[in-house]
Design a protein around this motif. Structure first.
Motif, mmCIF file in Angstrom:
data_model
loop_
_atom_site.group_PDB
_atom_site.id
_atom_site.type_symbol
_atom_site.label_atom_id
_atom_site.label_comp_id
_atom_site.label_asym_id
_atom_site.label_seq_id
_atom_site.Cartn_x
_atom_site.Cartn_y
_atom_site.Cartn_z
ATOM 1 N N ARG A 120 0.839 -1.196 0.000
ATOM 2 C CA ARG A 120 0.000 0.000 0.000
ATOM 3 C C ARG A 120 0.879 1.253 0.000
ATOM 4 N NH1 ARG A 120 -3.329 -0.757 5.229
ATOM 5 N NH2 ARG A 120 -1.392 -1.795 5.819
ATOM 6 N N PRO A 121 0.385 2.356 -0.515
ATOM 7 C CA PRO A 121 1.186 3.590 -0.515
ATOM 8 C C PRO A 121 1.582 4.002 0.896
ATOM 9 C CG PRO A 121 -0.744 3.811 -1.930
ATOM 10 C CD PRO A 121 -0.921 2.526 -1.181
ATOM 11 N N GLY A 122 2.832 4.407 1.038
ATOM 12 C CA GLY A 122 3.322 4.861 2.331
ATOM 13 C C GLY A 122 3.755 6.312 2.301
ATOM 14 N N ALA A 123 4.744 6.611 1.469
ATOM 15 C CA ALA A 123 5.249 7.973 1.337
ATOM 16 C C ALA A 123 5.906 8.127 -0.019
ATOM 17 C CB ALA A 123 6.243 8.301 2.448
ATOM 18 N N VAL A 124 6.012 9.367 -0.460
ATOM 19 C CA VAL A 124 6.694 9.707 -1.703
ATOM 20 C C VAL A 124 7.918 10.533 -1.348
ATOM 21 C CG1 VAL A 124 6.550 10.974 -3.885
ATOM 22 C CG2 VAL A 124 4.591 9.635 -3.083
ATOM 23 N N VAL B 52 -1.868 9.069 -21.331
ATOM 24 C CA VAL B 52 -2.562 7.947 -21.965
ATOM 25 C C VAL B 52 -3.768 7.522 -21.133
ATOM 26 C CG1 VAL B 52 -2.339 5.522 -22.652
ATOM 27 C CG2 VAL B 52 -0.473 7.125 -23.106
ATOM 28 N N LEU B 53 -3.633 7.532 -19.815
ATOM 29 C CA LEU B 53 -4.701 7.078 -18.934
ATOM 30 C C LEU B 53 -5.828 8.094 -18.799
ATOM 31 C CD1 LEU B 53 -2.655 5.417 -16.052
ATOM 32 C CD2 LEU B 53 -3.984 4.269 -17.815
ATOM 33 N N GLY B 54 -5.563 9.352 -19.097
ATOM 34 C CA GLY B 54 -6.602 10.368 -19.015
ATOM 35 C C GLY B 54 -7.134 10.538 -17.604
ATOM 36 N N ALA B 55 -8.467 10.447 -17.453
ATOM 37 C CA ALA B 55 -9.099 10.664 -16.156
ATOM 38 C C ALA B 55 -8.613 9.661 -15.119
ATOM 39 C CB ALA B 55 -10.619 10.571 -16.299
ATOM 40 N N GLN B 56 -8.358 8.434 -15.545
ATOM 41 C CA GLN B 56 -7.879 7.423 -14.606
ATOM 42 C C GLN B 56 -6.500 7.797 -14.054
ATOM 43 O OE1 GLN B 56 -7.533 3.492 -16.258
ATOM 44 N NE2 GLN B 56 -7.109 2.533 -14.279
ATOM 45 N N GLY B 57 -5.654 8.353 -14.902
ATOM 46 C CA GLY B 57 -4.347 8.801 -14.442
ATOM 47 C C GLY B 57 -4.465 9.932 -13.446
ATOM 48 N N PHE B 58 -5.357 10.877 -13.736
ATOM 49 C CA PHE B 58 -5.598 11.992 -12.818
ATOM 50 C C PHE B 58 -6.078 11.470 -11.465
ATOM 51 C CE2 PHE B 58 -8.637 14.967 -10.933
ATOM 52 C CZ PHE B 58 -7.857 16.098 -10.787
ATOM 53 N N GLN B 59 -7.021 10.549 -11.473
ATOM 54 C CA GLN B 59 -7.554 10.001 -10.229
ATOM 55 C C GLN B 59 -6.482 9.246 -9.446
ATOM 56 O OE1 GLN B 59 -10.785 7.641 -11.704
ATOM 57 N NE2 GLN B 59 -11.992 9.426 -12.327
ATOM 58 N N ALA B 60 -5.612 8.538 -10.146
ATOM 59 C CA ALA B 60 -4.553 7.795 -9.464
ATOM 60 C C ALA B 60 -3.573 8.734 -8.775
ATOM 61 C CB ALA B 60 -3.821 6.896 -10.464
ATOM 62 N N VAL B 61 -3.184 9.806 -9.459
ATOM 63 C CA VAL B 61 -2.248 10.752 -8.859
ATOM 64 C C VAL B 61 -2.899 11.473 -7.677
ATOM 65 C CG1 VAL B 61 -0.874 12.837 -9.246
ATOM 66 C CG2 VAL B 61 -0.921 11.027 -10.983
ATOM 67 N N VAL B 62 -4.171 11.840 -7.820
ATOM 68 C CA VAL B 62 -4.881 12.479 -6.708
ATOM 69 C C VAL B 62 -4.930 11.540 -5.506
ATOM 70 C CG1 VAL B 62 -7.154 13.270 -5.919
ATOM 71 C CG2 VAL B 62 -6.250 14.036 -8.118
ATOM 72 N N ALA B 63 -5.212 10.267 -5.746
ATOM 73 C CA ALA B 63 -5.283 9.296 -4.657
ATOM 74 C C ALA B 63 -3.955 9.189 -3.917
ATOM 75 C CB ALA B 63 -5.698 7.929 -5.199
ATOM 76 N N LEU B 64 -2.849 9.196 -4.666
ATOM 77 C CA LEU B 64 -1.539 9.124 -4.033
ATOM 78 C C LEU B 64 -1.248 10.375 -3.213
ATOM 79 C CD1 LEU B 64 0.585 7.500 -6.891
ATOM 80 C CD2 LEU B 64 -0.108 6.446 -4.728
ATOM 81 N N CYS B 65 -1.597 11.540 -3.742
ATOM 82 C CA CYS B 65 -1.363 12.787 -3.017
ATOM 83 C C CYS B 65 -2.192 12.861 -1.742
ATOM 84 C CB CYS B 65 -1.666 13.989 -3.908
ATOM 85 S SG CYS B 65 -0.495 14.222 -5.255
ATOM 86 N N GLU B 66 -3.381 12.266 -1.768
ATOM 87 C CA GLU B 66 -4.229 12.270 -0.585
ATOM 88 C C GLU B 66 -3.745 11.292 0.475
ATOM 89 O OE1 GLU B 66 -8.526 13.559 -2.585
ATOM 90 O OE2 GLU B 66 -8.078 11.433 -2.211
ATOM 91 N N GLN B 67 -3.115 10.197 0.038
ATOM 92 C CA GLN B 67 -2.703 9.156 0.979
ATOM 93 C C GLN B 67 -1.287 9.331 1.504
ATOM 94 O OE1 GLN B 67 -3.817 4.980 -0.174
ATOM 95 N NE2 GLN B 67 -4.431 5.990 -2.071
ATOM 96 N N CYS B 68 -0.424 9.934 0.715
ATOM 97 C CA CYS B 68 1.010 9.897 1.009
ATOM 98 C C CYS B 68 1.567 11.274 1.366
ATOM 99 C CB CYS B 68 1.790 9.380 -0.204
ATOM 100 S SG CYS B 68 1.465 7.666 -0.605
ATOM 101 N N GLU C 230 7.637 8.177 11.428
ATOM 102 C CA GLU C 230 6.584 9.171 11.268
ATOM 103 C C GLU C 230 5.581 8.750 10.211
ATOM 104 O OE1 GLU C 230 6.188 13.802 9.699
ATOM 105 O OE2 GLU C 230 8.112 13.089 10.487
ATOM 106 N N VAL C 231 6.072 8.175 9.125
ATOM 107 C CA VAL C 231 5.177 7.717 8.060
ATOM 108 C C VAL C 231 4.238 6.643 8.583
ATOM 109 C CG1 VAL C 231 5.087 6.513 5.842
ATOM 110 C CG2 VAL C 231 6.765 8.332 6.213
ATOM 111 N N MET C 232 4.783 5.640 9.265
ATOM 112 C CA MET C 232 3.957 4.540 9.756
ATOM 113 C C MET C 232 2.982 5.015 10.818
ATOM 114 S SD MET C 232 4.734 2.104 7.804
ATOM 115 C CE MET C 232 3.659 0.907 8.628
ATOM 116 N N ALA C 233 3.392 5.965 11.627
ATOM 117 C CA ALA C 233 2.478 6.507 12.629
ATOM 118 C C ALA C 233 1.294 7.188 11.955
ATOM 119 C CB ALA C 233 3.208 7.481 13.546
ATOM 120 N N GLY C 234 1.551 7.867 10.850
ATOM 121 C CA GLY C 234 0.485 8.540 10.122
ATOM 122 C C GLY C 234 -0.487 7.594 9.466
ATOM 123 N N HIS C 235 -0.057 6.344 9.218
ATOM 124 C CA HIS C 235 -0.933 5.365 8.588
ATOM 125 C C HIS C 235 -1.575 4.419 9.597
ATOM 126 C CE1 HIS C 235 -0.147 6.429 4.434
ATOM 127 N NE2 HIS C 235 1.162 6.369 4.631
#
Length: 316
Positions: free
Chosen positions: A232-236, A270-286, A309-314
């Motif tokens: 699962r996403p942790g941090a970027v 190439v992914l269009g809206a799906q790519g946008f949603q994926a990047v938004v999801a990562l920014c919201e989670q990480c 700190e990352v693990m505490a946040g999750h």
């Protein structure tokens, strides 16, 4: 073979059986995200694959492969004078020939090119990805940013490797999928990793390629055994190597993080809206940080401290 005997892998298989597989129906490599069937008439490739895919299973047949490609030496005078190797896939030759001695770099670059073109059901970030405690540390970066050096050092320091090249994010599953291949190191990075871990399982060096001298770090056994275990996403972390720089770790605001992730994706448009949603999801989670470094040991110490700190946040 005894019922409880471990299945053979490339590190324990003999060179002659590997050569026979390459010259026959092919050698099958399961890297998680895709399965590859490799064929070749170059005897030297067997030793190179044994070196950098040492923990992968020695598989000579399978029901399905996503990528089928051949590395062939032309059957003309080139076979004897300045021998070359070509990369064939689906009846096409997408690249100029390489020297026959550099068949492994051609195979790695060719396989990565195919993955980048064909895996458009996922967001493919140009990123190193490692895992600890079930969470992924994702490191998107442009070439020359020290991404591969950092990924290699982390994989040699107890983190599980998911990929050096592809942050393959499955939006539906909410997880990163492994694409485990040897870590490609270039020029100065090779010496940095040798100094960092003298026993690091580096394959042969290939000088005078189009990217300079390249060598590949073999994934460790634990990472290969976890080839189908997602994280699962942790941090970027946005790495940037600067000669002589003190280690700097700075939090990045979400709107800047979005552009950094989208810009470093192979297939965002190439992914269009799906790519946008994926990047938004990562920014919201990480949470996202930028790391500027020159001292590898200091950078790893800062990442280890950050991970608590990352693990505490999750935590629930």
């Amino acid at each position: 073979m005894a019922a409880d005997a471990a299945p053979p892998n490339l590190g324990t298989a003999g060179l002659q059986p590997i050569r026979q597989a390459l010259g026959g129906d092919g050698l099958w490599l399961d890297v998680g995200l895709v399965r590859m069937r490799v064929r070749s008439n170059l005897p030297v490739l067997a030793a190179h694959l044994q070196s950098v895919y040492r923990h992968f299973g020695f598989q000579t047949q399978g029901e399905w492969a996503d990528l089928h490609f051949d590395l062939r030496s032309p059957g003309n005078l080139r076979r004897w004078i300045a021998p070359q190797v070509r990369f064939f896939c689906d009846g096409q030759v997408p690249f100029e020939p390489f020297p026959a001695s550099a068949a492994l770099p051609l195979m790695e670059w060719g396989a990565n090119w195919l993955i980048g073109r064909r895996c458009n059901h996922l967001l493919l970030l140009h990123a190193g990805v490692v895992e600890r405690q079930g969470r992924a540390l994702v490191m998107p970066a442009l070439p020359g940013s020290g991404k591969s050096t950092l990924t290699a050092a982390l994989s040699l320091s107890g983190w599980r490797l998911l990929s050096d090249e592809f942050g393959a994010y499955d939006l539906a599953a909410g997880a990163f999928r492994p694409a485990i291949k040897p870590i490609g190191l270039k020029n100065q990075s090779i010496d940095v990793i040798r100094a960092f871990a003298p026993s690091a399982p580096l394959g042969p060096s290939f000088p005078k390629t189009r990217k300079g001298t390249v060598a590949h770090l073999a994934p460790d056994q634990a990472s290969v055994l976890g080839v189908h275990e997602t994280a699962r996403p942790g941090a970027v972390l946005l790495p940037r190597w600067e000669a002589g720089s003190a280690t700097q770790l700075q939090r990045v605001q979400p709107h800047l993080a979005f552009s950094a992730l989208a810009f470093n994706a192979f297939n965002y448009q190439v992914l269009g809206a799906q790519g946008f949603q994926a990047v938004v999801a990562l920014c919201e989670q990480c949470p996202v940080w930028q790391l500027v470094y020159s001292d590898l040991d200091d950078a790893l110490a800062r990442i280890d401290a950050l991970w608590s700190e990352v693990m505490a946040g999750h935590s629930p």
